[in-house]
Structures are given as C-alpha cells and as structure tokens.
Write an enzyme that holds these catalytic residues in place. Structure first.
Site, PDB file in Angstrom:
ATOM      1  N   ASP A  21       0.816  -1.216   0.000  1.00  0.00           N
ATOM      2  CA  ASP A  21       0.000   0.000   0.000  1.00  0.00           C
ATOM      3  C   ASP A  21       0.850   1.267   0.000  1.00  0.00           C
ATOM      4  O   ASP A  21       0.323   2.364   0.061  1.00  0.00           O
ATOM      5  CB  ASP A  21      -0.935   0.003   1.220  1.00  0.00           C
ATOM      6  CG  ASP A  21      -2.008   1.081   1.134  1.00  0.00           C
ATOM      7  OD1 ASP A  21      -2.509   1.336   0.027  1.00  0.00           O
ATOM      8  OD2 ASP A  21      -2.341   1.674   2.180  1.00  0.00           O
ATOM      9  N   GLN A  65      -5.233  -1.905  -6.694  1.00  0.00           N
ATOM     10  CA  GLN A  65      -5.871  -0.965  -5.771  1.00  0.00           C
ATOM     11  C   GLN A  65      -6.494   0.171  -6.578  1.00  0.00           C
ATOM     12  O   GLN A  65      -5.933   0.631  -7.573  1.00  0.00           O
ATOM     13  CB  GLN A  65      -4.862  -0.383  -4.781  1.00  0.00           C
ATOM     14  CG  GLN A  65      -5.497   0.543  -3.754  1.00  0.00           C
ATOM     15  CD  GLN A  65      -4.483   1.095  -2.765  1.00  0.00           C
ATOM     16  OE1 GLN A  65      -4.197   2.285  -2.771  1.00  0.00           O
ATOM     17  NE2 GLN A  65      -3.942   0.224  -1.917  1.00  0.00           N
ATOM     18  N   SER A  78      -7.230   5.580  -0.436  1.00  0.00           N
ATOM     19  CA  SER A  78      -7.485   4.220  -0.902  1.00  0.00           C
ATOM     20  C   SER A  78      -8.971   3.884  -0.814  1.00  0.00           C
ATOM     21  O   SER A  78      -9.635   4.188   0.181  1.00  0.00           O
ATOM     22  CB  SER A  78      -6.698   3.213  -0.064  1.00  0.00           C
ATOM     23  OG  SER A  78      -5.313   3.480  -0.115  1.00  0.00           O
TER      24      SER A  78
END
Length: 304
Positions: free
Chosen positions: A215, A293, A243
């Site tokens: 991430d 993502q 996110s």
C-alpha cells in the site's frame, strides 16, 4: 499464524518510539475471534491503509491452521481510521474445507465499520508452475537509499520518520528500466523493498508484511500524471488521494525481510478514481504476488 499475538492491551500509537513490522502487526486477543490493535498514521494524517489491511489479515491468520497460507485477500476502506483509539477486528469463520479456508474480517472503531477484508487460505500443493519473467533491473545494492533525499526535501514528512524504520526501499530510475517507456496513458514506478528487521519464519506473517508494503506505492503512482511524487504514500502537493479498495494474490513462497522487486503501474484514471496494479518478484526471479488498488484522485484547488 504463530506471530504476533499478545496478552496485553496495545498502548499508544505504534509510530511512537522504536518500531518494527512485528510490533506494528501485534494484536491483543480479546475473545476467540475478536482482536485489538493500534494503527499508525499515513500520509493523509489518518490510519495508514496498509497497516489496517495487514492487521486484519493477521487477525484472520490467527484463526486458521498453521499449515495453511494466505493466497488472496480483498478489502474495502469504508471510513478513515482514527489514531488515538484501538481498532477492533472481528473475524468470521466462513469455511474450513479440505484444502481451502475462508475468513471475513471487519475492523471497527467507535461502533462503526472502518474496513472489511475477505481472505482465503489454502494448503500447499505440488502442481504445474509457470510465470511471467522478472524484469532485468539493477540490484538494490547498486541503487541509492531514497530516504536521506526525502528527509532533506521534506524534513518533517512522516515517510522519512516512520516508514524508514520498518521498510527499506531502493527506487529504480527510468533510465535503468529495460524496454521502452510505459505506454501512453500509463504511469509506472519500480522499486525494491524489504522489511528492515528479520522476521520470524511464519508464512502468514510475511504475507501481512507484504500487504503492509503493497500500500506504499499505489496512491502515488495513480496520481503521478498530475505531479511526480517526491515520496511514496505522500500524495503530490496538488492532488488528494485515498485508498478505496485493495486486492492481493499470493502466488509463491517469499520472505518479506529479503529484497522484493515491485513494478507498479496505473493504466487508468477517470471519474475521480485511479487504478494501480502491481507485480512482486523475489530476488531469485520468482513471481511472489500480484495486487490491485483503486484510489480517489482529486486535484486540489491552487493555494491562495
């Protein structure tokens, strides 16, 4: 999963004082399927999404047999996580089959769901094996440590003070990447990463560590078309990022405390959303994992 689990309540934020990934992932078991942990802040000033996802995976891992390894996860970020109170992780045991097991984890704060994670675990099998080859790039020892540069340009930035204590990075410059530049409309970042400190021999713990690291780049890569990021997980000055969801697939065994090559690309941005996808290889050229993502990408108005 054998590590990390404590019998003491978490105290304070994990970005205070000394830290390593094992401490960052430590959970207190409150009940059979209920855990508690503290998350550190990310570039937005709220709980870092990679930390939240990694702790949720750790909670799920504490409810499966030790011989099963995580092979996929899918998570949704529902609300910003606060920093000054513990996160509660409730695990639902959806299935325990002969080869596969499934878990659903909901992270709560203040009685509201902050994050949900579905994860699947399986027993290893000896089957056919094929993969996409790893790009040829300079070894991490041939590349400079980017943290000192980031610390000089932004001495108070969070990334230079916390991430560097748990994750080592080496960025591969565009001039050292093989083949032609990324196609038109695609942004790309290539880097090596590994945990700073050695990790125990637990496959799920290494999966949690890789989830944490995965991430660090997508938001910056998704927003790169607006401004070259000066550091990972810190949004460009003129763009807001957050996110939305995160998915991972774990293909082959790896160690997160050894150098892993990340190739992260963003092939699309529209409707205020950017998509980032990534491949992760071991130093020996084994394709260890893939991830994807979607992030909010919103240009900010000029500063007055």
């Amino acid at each position: 999963m054998q590590y990390p689990l404590t019998n003491a309540a978490p105290t304070g934020r994990p970005d205070n004082g000394d830290a390593d990934l094992v401490r960052f992932l430590a959970l207190e078991r409150l009940d059979r399927d209920l855990f508690s942990g503290m998350c550190h802040r990310g570039g937005t000033g709220r709980a870092f999404g990679g930390h939240l996802a990694a702790q949720a995976l750790a909670a799920a891992g504490h409810t499966v047999d030790a011989d099963r390894r995580v092979h996929s996860l899918h998570g949704y970020f529902l609300r910003p996580g606060e920093l000054h109170q513990p996160m509660l992780y409730h695990v639902e045991r959806l299935r325990d089959g002969r080869s596969y097991g499934a878990r659903r984890v909901t992270a709560f704060q203040g009685g509201e769901a902050v994050f949900t994670l579905s994860a699947s675990f399986k027993s290893p099998e000896d089957t056919a094996d094929r993969q996409r080859p790893m790009p040829s790039v300079p070894a991490p020892e041939e590349l400079p440590d980017p943290y000192p540069m980031w610390a000089r340009t932004r001495p108070k930035d969070f990334a230079a003070s916390v991430y560097r204590r748990v994750v080592s990075m080496r960025v591969v410059p565009r001039s050292d990447r093989p083949g032609p530049p990324a196609p038109s409309g695609v942004t790309e970042y290539v880097l090596w990463m590994r945990a700073v400190e050695p990790l125990p021999d637990d496959a799920t713990l290494h999966g949690c560590a890789l989830t944490y690291a995965s991430d660090l780049a997508p938001g910056a890569v998704a927003a790169m078309a607006h401004e070259e990021p000066r550091m990972l997980r810190s949004a460009p000055d003129r763009v807001f990022t957050a996110s939305l969801d995160h998915s991972m697939w774990f293909h082959r065994p790896f160690r997160a405390d050894e150098w892993l090559l990340f190739v992260v690309r963003s092939p699309s941005e529209s409707d205020g959303r950017g998509l980032a996808t990534g491949k992760v290889w071991t130093r020996e050229g084994e394709l260890a994992a893939s991830f994807a993502q979607e992030v909010v990408v919103r240009p900010l108005p000029p500063a007055s």
